[in-house]
Design a protein around this motif. Structure first.
Motif, short mmCIF file in Angstrom:
data_model
loop_
_atom_site.label_atom_id
_atom_site.label_comp_id
_atom_site.label_asym_id
_atom_site.label_seq_id
_atom_site.Cartn_x
_atom_site.Cartn_y
_atom_site.Cartn_z
N MET A 91 39.59 27.24 27.43
CA MET A 91 39.26 25.94 26.86
C MET A 91 38.40 26.17 25.61
SD MET A 91 36.96 22.89 28.53
CE MET A 91 35.63 23.92 29.04
N ALA A 92 38.87 25.66 24.49
CA ALA A 92 38.12 25.77 23.24
C ALA A 92 37.09 24.64 23.17
CB ALA A 92 39.07 25.68 22.06
N VAL A 93 35.89 24.98 22.79
CA VAL A 93 34.80 23.99 22.72
C VAL A 93 34.45 23.73 21.27
CG1 VAL A 93 32.41 23.51 23.36
CG2 VAL A 93 33.90 24.69 24.96
N ARG A 94 34.28 22.46 20.93
CA ARG A 94 33.86 22.05 19.59
C ARG A 94 32.52 21.34 19.69
NH1 ARG A 94 36.75 23.33 14.93
NH2 ARG A 94 36.04 21.39 14.06
N ILE A 95 31.67 21.58 18.71
CA ILE A 95 30.43 20.80 18.58
C ILE A 95 30.73 19.77 17.51
CG2 ILE A 95 28.00 20.84 17.98
CD1 ILE A 95 27.94 23.75 18.92
N ARG A 96 30.71 18.50 17.88
CA ARG A 96 31.11 17.44 16.96
C ARG A 96 30.34 16.16 17.24
NH1 ARG A 96 37.04 16.93 19.61
NH2 ARG A 96 36.44 15.76 21.46
N LEU A 97 30.61 15.15 16.42
CA LEU A 97 29.94 13.86 16.57
C LEU A 97 30.77 12.92 17.44
CD1 LEU A 97 28.79 13.19 12.90
CD2 LEU A 97 27.46 14.14 14.76
N ALA A 98 30.06 12.14 18.27
CA ALA A 98 30.69 11.06 19.04
C ALA A 98 30.01 9.77 18.58
CB ALA A 98 30.49 11.28 20.53
N ARG A 99 30.80 8.79 18.16
CA ARG A 99 30.24 7.57 17.58
C ARG A 99 29.83 6.59 18.68
NH1 ARG A 99 30.77 2.45 15.49
NH2 ARG A 99 30.31 2.19 13.29
N HIS A 100 28.65 6.03 18.52
CA HIS A 100 28.15 4.98 19.40
C HIS A 100 27.55 3.91 18.51
CE1 HIS A 100 28.71 7.10 23.21
NE2 HIS A 100 28.44 8.19 22.50
#
Length: 93
Positions: free
Chosen positions: A1-10
């Motif tokens: 499983m490849a993991v990304r560090i990214r933004l999640a909008r709220h």
């Protein structure tokens, strides 16, 4: 499983607030994630960036890739330089 560090909008409509998350690369933008690593609020002046530095470094050391936007935020906080100071054999970026 490849993991990304990214933004999640709220946040509400026209009032964005972002969480910096470690998420599987296949997961939707605001969907499943593994861990919240910080927050980013672009509406304050200057923009507020809070990062759990130790957890970001952990994920980067274990092969997570950061999105372009997250890389720019980590550069502003100085975490990106610390991540690459620990890995002197890495080149570029």
């Amino acid at each position: 499983m490849a993991v990304r560090i990214r933004l999640a909008r709220h946040g509400a409509k026209k009032r964005p607030f972002y969480r910096i998350v470690a998420a599987p690369s296949e997961a939707p933008r605001d969907g499943r994630f593994l861990e919240v690593l910080g927050t980013y609020n672009p509406l304050t002046d200057p923009a507020t960036i809070e990062v759990k530095e130790d957890r970001v470094l952990y994920w980067l050391e274990n092969g997570a890739k950061a999105s372009d936007t997250v890389v720019s935020l980590l550069r502003k906080t100085g975490v990106w330089a610390k991540a690459h100071a620990k890995r002197p054999e890495a080149s570029g970026s």
